[in-house]
Design a protein around this motif. Structure first.
Motif, short mmCIF file in Angstrom:
data_model
loop_
_atom_site.label_atom_id
_atom_site.label_comp_id
_atom_site.label_asym_id
_atom_site.label_seq_id
_atom_site.Cartn_x
_atom_site.Cartn_y
_atom_site.Cartn_z
N GLN A 4 1.00 -1.05 0.12
CA GLN A 4 -0.39 -0.10 0.22
C GLN A 4 0.72 1.19 -0.16
O GLN A 4 0.62 2.19 -0.78
N GLN A 5 1.23 1.57 0.43
CA GLN A 5 2.84 2.43 0.69
C GLN A 5 3.24 2.66 -0.22
O GLN A 5 3.53 4.08 -1.45
N THR A 6 3.88 1.96 -0.74
CA THR A 6 4.53 2.13 -1.55
C THR A 6 3.52 2.49 -3.13
O THR A 6 3.62 3.53 -4.28
N SER A 7 2.66 1.08 -3.39
CA SER A 7 1.54 1.55 -4.21
C SER A 7 0.86 3.52 -4.48
O SER A 7 0.40 4.00 -5.22
N ASN A 8 0.93 4.11 -2.96
CA ASN A 8 0.86 5.61 -2.49
C ASN A 8 2.22 6.54 -3.27
O ASN A 8 1.41 7.86 -3.94
N GLN A 9 2.71 5.95 -3.27
CA GLN A 9 4.02 6.63 -3.32
C GLN A 9 4.06 6.91 -4.69
O GLN A 9 4.28 8.13 -6.22
N ILE A 10 3.86 6.18 -5.73
CA ILE A 10 4.27 6.47 -7.08
C ILE A 10 3.38 7.25 -7.89
O ILE A 10 4.05 8.66 -8.67
N PRO A 11 1.66 7.03 -7.40
CA PRO A 11 1.17 8.57 -8.08
C PRO A 11 1.13 10.02 -7.66
O PRO A 11 1.43 11.23 -8.66
N ILE A 12 1.81 9.35 -6.58
CA ILE A 12 2.44 11.26 -5.64
C ILE A 12 3.87 11.53 -6.11
O ILE A 12 3.71 12.91 -6.64
N SER A 13 4.35 10.80 -6.34
CA SER A 13 5.29 10.83 -7.04
C SER A 13 5.55 11.71 -8.64
O SER A 13 6.34 12.75 -9.26
N ALA A 14 4.98 10.62 -9.43
CA ALA A 14 4.15 10.88 -10.49
C ALA A 14 4.11 12.03 -10.89
O ALA A 14 3.56 13.49 -11.77
N MET A 15 2.77 12.60 -9.83
CA MET A 15 2.15 14.22 -10.01
C MET A 15 2.84 15.12 -9.71
O MET A 15 2.87 16.20 -10.39
N LEU A 16 3.89 15.43 -8.51
CA LEU A 16 4.97 15.76 -8.01
C LEU A 16 5.78 16.24 -9.20
O LEU A 16 6.30 17.72 -9.69
N VAL A 17 6.07 14.95 -10.10
CA VAL A 17 8.12 15.65 -11.14
C VAL A 17 6.61 16.43 -12.30
O VAL A 17 7.06 17.45 -12.59
N LEU A 18 5.53 15.69 -12.73
CA LEU A 18 4.43 16.88 -13.88
C LEU A 18 4.17 17.82 -13.40
O LEU A 18 4.30 18.75 -14.18
N ALA A 19 3.59 18.36 -12.48
CA ALA A 19 3.15 19.36 -11.71
C ALA A 19 4.52 20.87 -11.66
O ALA A 19 4.27 21.91 -11.86
N LEU A 20 5.77 20.06 -11.05
CA LEU A 20 7.06 21.09 -11.44
C LEU A 20 7.11 21.04 -12.30
O LEU A 20 7.99 21.53 -12.76
N GLY A 21 6.61 20.63 -14.07
CA GLY A 21 7.10 20.90 -15.31
C GLY A 21 8.47 20.45 -15.06
O GLY A 21 8.87 20.50 -15.60
N ALA A 22 8.64 19.17 -15.13
CA ALA A 22 10.25 18.28 -15.30
C ALA A 22 9.73 17.57 -16.72
O ALA A 22 9.24 16.39 -16.34
N ALA A 23 10.50 18.52 -18.01
CA ALA A 23 10.50 16.49 -19.08
C ALA A 23 11.95 16.02 -19.32
O ALA A 23 12.33 15.30 -19.86
N SER A 24 13.10 16.59 -18.92
CA SER A 24 14.18 16.05 -18.82
C SER A 24 14.26 14.46 -17.86
O SER A 24 14.32 15.22 -16.08
N PRO A 25 15.50 13.67 -18.49
CA PRO A 25 16.11 12.66 -17.71
C PRO A 25 16.78 13.12 -16.65
O PRO A 25 16.52 12.45 -15.53
N ILE A 26 17.58 14.04 -16.51
CA ILE A 26 18.06 14.31 -15.52
C ILE A 26 17.07 15.37 -14.65
O ILE A 26 18.26 14.92 -13.74
N TYR A 27 16.65 16.02 -14.61
CA TYR A 27 15.64 16.20 -13.80
C TYR A 27 15.22 15.17 -13.10
O TYR A 27 15.25 14.50 -11.01
N ALA A 28 14.40 13.46 -13.66
CA ALA A 28 14.31 12.54 -13.24
C ALA A 28 15.64 11.87 -11.90
O ALA A 28 15.13 11.48 -11.28
#
Length: 349
Positions: free
Chosen positions: A118-142
């Motif tokens: 459950q904890q890992t499952s929650n972290q995946i969408p949260i992390s994805a949202m944060l990355v996209l919301a902050l406007g990152a599209a670069s592999p270096i940023y990831a």
């Protein structure tokens, strides 16, 4: 109506409030981990405010070192998968706002397909949202965000490991002793019922009280399991493992005693009559029940008199059983068999 609203408000307040505060030391450790993670990530990675490092630190500091390691792994894996997924989606479809929703749905489905915790499952969408919301599209940023998360989790784990890692032995000690004390009281109540007339209401009350032993046993098992978890990976744990092993063994014996005492109490309630105490063997059974309660308190170091440990266990005298009244032989036979098992547990090495 006003009273109903007040009760409803109180119920919601109780839902969001804990029954007790976490130890202040854990608050300090969480704060230290968050601050250290911020400055370390800012120094080593820089570029953007190290939000991922601080979030990891806040999540990873747990009541035990073992739990901290588990949360560190869950957080790191969840962030790695979420960041990689978000970066891939962003590179393929651009930075439109609807991409965030797509990433969330895909993250949930991916976690389900992989059967993640459950904890890992929650972290995946949260992390994805944060990355996209902050406007990152670069592999270096990831890569930076993954490194930042791992750094924050590692710092939090080390902080929890080095700054007085908790040893949660006292709750286990208290629960085991309270359970043993309540079993001893149940034995003494049975002794009274076996040696003198008691009313039907008293016997019903005894049965209600003995049924509470099962929840007490469950709480003691949880407390011992929590204590075992607190000693795992804990450099302070080696000196306490012997005592904890004793509580593990105690719960095995106490579990048997709970079953036997409950059986004796039910037998007494179902087959009791006011002439039962006239049977000679019942007076002997009452004496054995009191001895068992005494020995139980000594074995588990309960609230006995100061000199109780010096008296040692009370010796059991052989029971002389003459033919009981035909109406009493069931209760006497059942009590004798349960009492035999009780003494086996109390005298076991």
């Amino acid at each position: 109506m006003a009273r109903w609203r007040l009760q409803s408000t109180t119920a919601w307040v109780q839902r969001i409030r804990a029954t007790g505060r976490v130890p202040f030391l854990q608050v300090v450790k969480t704060s230290v981990a968050a601050v250290a993670a911020w400055f370390a990530a800012d120094l080593l990675i820089a570029q953007v405010p190290p939000i991922f490092a601080v979030i990891a630190a806040l999540i990873v500091v747990q009541p035990s070192v073992n739990q901290s390691l588990g949360r560190a792994l869950e957080r790191s894996i969840g962030v790695i998968v979420g960041v990689v997924l978000a970066t891939g989606i962003s590179l393929l479809f651009g930075s439109a706002a609807w991409i965030i929703l797509v990433a969330v749905v895909l993250s949930i489905l991916l976690a389900w397909a992989l059967r993640l915790s459950q904890q890992t499952s929650n972290q995946i969408p949260i992390s994805a949202m944060l990355v996209l919301a902050l406007g990152a599209a670069s592999p270096i940023y990831a890569i930076d965000r993954i490194a930042e998360t791992v750094l924050g989790a590692a710092i939090a784990f080390v902080v929890n490991l080095l700054i007085v890692p908790p040893v949660l032995l006292e709750p286990a000690r208290r629960e085991v002793r309270e359970l043993a004390e309540e079993i001893a009281r149940s034995l003494e109540r049975l002794a009274v019922a076996a040696s003198e007339p008691v009313g039907r209401s008293a016997l019903e009350g005894h049965l209600v009280e003995v049924r509470l032993l099962r929840p007490m046993l469950a709480r003691a098992q949880v407390a011992v399991a929590t204590a075992e978890d607190s000693l795992a990976l804990n450099w302070r744990g080696h000196r306490h493992r012997g005592e904890l092993a004793g509580y593990d063994d105690a719960l095995v014996s106490l579990g048997v005693l709970v079953t036997r005492v409950a059986g004796m109490t039910r037998t007494m309630r179902d087959h009791y009559d006011d002439s039962l105490h006239h049977e000679a063997v019942m007076r002997q059974i009452a004496a054995e029940l009191r001895r068992a309660a005494h020995d139980l308190r000594i074995r588990f170091v309960l609230d006995a008199p100061d000199d109780a440990s010096d008296t040692g266990p009370l010796l059991t005298a052989p029971l002389v059983v003459v033919s009981p009244h035909p109406d009493h032989w069931i209760v006497i036979g059942s009590m004798l068999e349960d009492l035999r098992r009780v003494h086996e547990e109390l005298t076991a090495d």
